[in-house]
Scaffold this motif. Structure first.
Motif, PDB file in Angstrom:
ATOM      1  N   THR A  98       0.247  -1.349  -0.382  1.00 38.69           N
ATOM      2  CA  THR A  98      -0.104  -0.397   0.465  1.00 38.69           C
ATOM      3  C   THR A  98       0.884   1.629   0.002  1.00 38.69           C
ATOM      4  N   LEU A  99       0.309   2.161  -0.850  1.00 37.98           N
ATOM      5  CA  LEU A  99       1.456   3.758  -0.709  1.00 37.98           C
ATOM      6  C   LEU A  99       0.558   4.553  -0.350  1.00 37.98           C
ATOM      7  N   ARG A 100       0.525   5.478   0.920  1.00 37.25           N
ATOM      8  CA  ARG A 100      -0.085   6.340   0.836  1.00 37.25           C
ATOM      9  C   ARG A 100       0.627   7.651   0.438  1.00 37.25           C
ATOM     10  N   GLU A 101       0.184   9.051   0.244  1.00 38.68           N
ATOM     11  CA  GLU A 101       0.690   9.711  -0.708  1.00 38.68           C
ATOM     12  C   GLU A 101       0.187  10.971   0.596  1.00 38.68           C
ATOM     13  N   TYR A 102       0.885  11.887   0.667  1.00 36.87           N
ATOM     14  CA  TYR A 102       0.133  13.217   1.808  1.00 36.87           C
ATOM     15  C   TYR A 102       0.865  14.372   0.740  1.00 36.87           C
ATOM     16  N   GLU A 103       0.689  15.479   1.515  1.00 42.21           N
ATOM     17  CA  GLU A 103       0.407  16.430   1.296  1.00 42.21           C
ATOM     18  C   GLU A 103       0.185  17.267   1.846  1.00 42.21           C
ATOM     19  N   ILE A 104       1.948  18.495   2.373  1.00 42.03           N
ATOM     20  CA  ILE A 104       2.087  18.970   3.122  1.00 42.03           C
ATOM     21  C   ILE A 104       3.144  20.124   3.485  1.00 42.03           C
ATOM     22  N   THR A 105       2.355  21.035   3.874  1.00 38.41           N
ATOM     23  CA  THR A 105       2.672  22.658   3.037  1.00 38.41           C
ATOM     24  C   THR A 105       2.637  23.598   4.699  1.00 38.41           C
ATOM     25  N   ALA A 106       4.197  24.263   4.922  1.00 36.52           N
ATOM     26  CA  ALA A 106       4.313  25.120   5.711  1.00 36.52           C
ATOM     27  C   ALA A 106       3.769  26.809   5.429  1.00 36.52           C
ATOM     28  N   TYR A 107       3.157  26.586   6.253  1.00 35.48           N
ATOM     29  CA  TYR A 107       2.547  28.810   6.118  1.00 35.48           C
ATOM     30  C   TYR A 107       3.129  29.060   7.425  1.00 35.48           C
ATOM     31  N   GLU A 108       2.967  30.499   7.445  1.00 37.00           N
ATOM     32  CA  GLU A 108       3.334  31.275   7.875  1.00 37.00           C
ATOM     33  C   GLU A 108       2.006  32.372   8.558  1.00 37.00           C
ATOM     34  N   ASN A 109       1.208  31.235   9.524  1.00 41.78           N
ATOM     35  CA  ASN A 109       0.475  32.517   9.841  1.00 41.78           C
ATOM     36  C   ASN A 109      -0.872  32.309  11.365  1.00 41.78           C
ATOM     37  N   GLU A 110      -0.851  33.668  11.514  1.00 43.53           N
ATOM     38  CA  GLU A 110      -2.148  33.643  12.869  1.00 43.53           C
ATOM     39  C   GLU A 110      -2.362  32.651  13.130  1.00 43.53           C
ATOM     40  N   VAL A 111      -2.547  31.525  14.493  1.00 41.05           N
ATOM     41  CA  VAL A 111      -3.360  30.643  15.034  1.00 41.05           C
ATOM     42  C   VAL A 111      -4.585  31.183  16.304  1.00 41.05           C
ATOM     43  N   GLN A 112      -5.363  30.942  16.242  1.00 41.22           N
ATOM     44  CA  GLN A 112      -6.482  31.381  16.936  1.00 41.22           C
ATOM     45  C   GLN A 112      -6.393  30.611  18.430  1.00 41.22           C
ATOM     46  N   ILE A 113      -5.629  30.772  19.494  1.00 40.25           N
ATOM     47  CA  ILE A 113      -5.442  30.013  20.446  1.00 40.25           C
ATOM     48  C   ILE A 113      -6.429  29.904  21.860  1.00 40.25           C
ATOM     49  N   ALA A 114      -7.172  31.207  21.858  1.00 36.29           N
ATOM     50  CA  ALA A 114      -7.882  31.267  22.919  1.00 36.29           C
ATOM     51  C   ALA A 114      -8.759  32.749  22.434  1.00 36.29           C
ATOM     52  N   LYS A 115      -9.975  32.647  23.213  1.00 30.24           N
ATOM     53  CA  LYS A 115     -11.323  33.902  22.468  1.00 30.24           C
ATOM     54  C   LYS A 115     -10.214  35.180  23.456  1.00 30.24           C
ATOM     55  N   GLY A 116      -9.845  35.804  22.029  1.00 30.78           N
ATOM     56  CA  GLY A 116      -8.843  37.210  22.121  1.00 30.78           C
ATOM     57  C   GLY A 116      -7.680  36.945  21.942  1.00 30.78           C
ATOM     58  N   ILE A 117      -6.931  35.790  21.155  1.00 29.18           N
ATOM     59  CA  ILE A 117      -5.822  35.592  21.134  1.00 29.18           C
ATOM     60  C   ILE A 117      -5.196  34.668  19.854  1.00 29.18           C
ATOM     61  N   LYS A 118      -4.482  35.526  19.396  1.00 31.33           N
ATOM     62  CA  LYS A 118      -3.854  35.168  17.986  1.00 31.33           C
ATOM     63  C   LYS A 118      -2.648  35.135  18.663  1.00 31.33           C
ATOM     64  N   PHE A 119      -1.832  33.784  17.841  1.00 35.89           N
ATOM     65  CA  PHE A 119      -0.370  33.297  17.979  1.00 35.89           C
ATOM     66  C   PHE A 119       0.276  33.872  16.738  1.00 35.89           C
ATOM     67  N   PRO A 120       1.406  34.013  16.433  1.00 35.28           N
ATOM     68  CA  PRO A 120       2.309  34.821  14.682  1.00 35.28           C
ATOM     69  C   PRO A 120       2.144  32.965  14.610  1.00 35.28           C
ATOM     70  N   GLY A 121       2.010  32.083  14.609  1.00 35.45           N
ATOM     71  CA  GLY A 121       2.364  30.777  14.299  1.00 35.45           C
ATOM     72  C   GLY A 121       3.266  30.537  12.759  1.00 35.45           C
ATOM     73  N   TRP A 122       3.952  28.890  13.589  1.00 36.51           N
ATOM     74  CA  TRP A 122       4.322  28.424  11.689  1.00 36.51           C
ATOM     75  C   TRP A 122       3.607  27.415  11.401  1.00 36.51           C
ATOM     76  N   THR A 123       2.935  27.193  10.417  1.00 36.02           N
ATOM     77  CA  THR A 123       2.258  25.875  11.114  1.00 36.02           C
ATOM     78  C   THR A 123       2.427  24.971   9.504  1.00 36.02           C
TER      79      THR A 123
END
Length: 347
Positions: A98-123
């Motif tokens: 069985t061959l399994r292929e995945y697509e994964i891309t690294a982005y720079e984007n803000e991620v919400q980690i709590a109400k009112g807080i966005k974290f400048p993440g690398w994802t």
């Protein structure tokens, strides 16, 4: 970024401020410090913090604390991460494997980690943690990685594979690389960026769970994926918020529903940076813990509390004996009070 020479917004100050109100105010301050604190600099002292929090203090976070009920994007992402297993695009190789292929891309984007807080993440694929990759031992994995950020990144998979697939070589901004290897051994693994400085690349969010199922399937169960992590908001090397699957109090806001008597399996890992260990404690019940989960026939640890260092992982198997609301959280009090707390509801 909100900093002071001697008075930073530390996790201990957040605890004194208490709860969601503190999260909201600090989050706004981090994003717009001059407007919230009425200062033209990025420095705040105790007096500024007290003024900002005046009228919003409460009893603090405790077992009876009720987080916001808002279905924010970060909350929805954490709920989705519980059961979103990426099995890849499946096909057969000429030799029958069985061959399994995945697509994964690294982005720079803000991620919400709590109400009112966005974290400048690398994802990876836009979320913290990244997608939960899942396969079966012996499958051939082909992971197409693209770097859409302005920094070099890579993917290092825990497990066994050729050293040229180990993710030690950086993939430069705008470039791509395909990792290919046979999935082994069976068990609970993780993946993460392995570009220096490691503490920054991991803390910023480049990690996720990597599950290799044994060829002989485990017993049927209700399954969940959980990644323990933390977020350093003022870049002082100390986390201010702790979460499971990237959003504070996600599973206290909406407890995880299970059935009395059914087998519940949790794939748990710790990718927390800046703290030596993280932990998982279940109230009013015990569970079987399989460290790394590589041997399904291994004798498990029967306990209500386990701890993991960074990169450590394992499988928890739980049966809830009666209906009720079962709390789970880190057994470091600060971690629990700063976001790492939730409930199972057994029905």
């Amino acid at each position: 970024m909100l900093r002071g020479s001697s008075d930073k917004i530390s996790r201990r100050k957040l605890l004194k401020m208490g709860g969601a109100g503190a999260f909201a105010v600090i989050g706004a301050a981090l994003l717009h410090p001059s407007t919230l604190f009425g200062k033209s600099t990025l420095v705040a002292d105790k007096h500024d913090i007290h003024k900002a929090m005046k009228g919003q203090l409460h009893e603090g976070m405790k077992h009876g604390y009720v987080p916001s009920n808002d279905a924010t994007e970060g909350f929805k992402a954490a709920q989705k991460a519980l059961t979103a297993f990426d099995y890849g695009k499946v096909s057969k190789l000429p030799d029958g494997r069985t061959l399994r292929e995945y697509e994964i891309t690294a982005y720079e984007n803000e991620v919400q980690i709590a109400k009112g807080i966005k974290f400048p993440g690398w994802t990876f694929n836009g979320t913290i943690p990244g997608p939960t990759i899942r396969c079966t031992e012996g499958d051939v994995l082909r992971i197409h990685f693209g770097n859409a950020t302005s920094h070099p990144h890579s993917i290092h998979f825990h497990g066994m594979h050729p050293t040229n697939m180990d993710g030690l070589e950086a993939v430069n901004a705008g470039d791509t690389f395909t990792y290919e290897f046979e999935a082994k051994p069976a068990g609970m693994h993780v993946y993460h960026c392995h570009v220096a400085p490691l503490a920054r690349h991991i803390h910023k969010g480049l990690y996720g769970n990597f599950i290799i199922d044994p060829k002989k399937p485990r017993a049927a169960a209700r399954e969940f994926s959980m990644v323990m992590n933390g977020f350093d908001l003022d870049l002082d090397g100390e986390n201010e918020i702790y979460t499971v699957n990237g959003y504070a109090f996600a599973y206290q806001q909406e407890p995880i529903k299970v059935q009395v008597g059914e087998l519940v399996r949790i794939y748990l890992s710790n990718l927390t940076e800046f703290d030596l260990i993280n932990s998982f404690h279940l109230h009013a019940n015990f569970f079987n813990y399989y460290a790394t989960g590589a041997d399904p026939e291994a004798r498990p640890q029967f306990t209500d509390t386990i701890m993991q260092c960074q990169g450590e992982r394992g499988i928890l198997e739980i049966v809830f004996p009666s209906a009720g609301k079962y709390m789970f959280h880190a057994h470091q009090s600060e971690f629990a009070e700063l976001g790492w707390m939730g409930f199972f509801i057994a029905e």
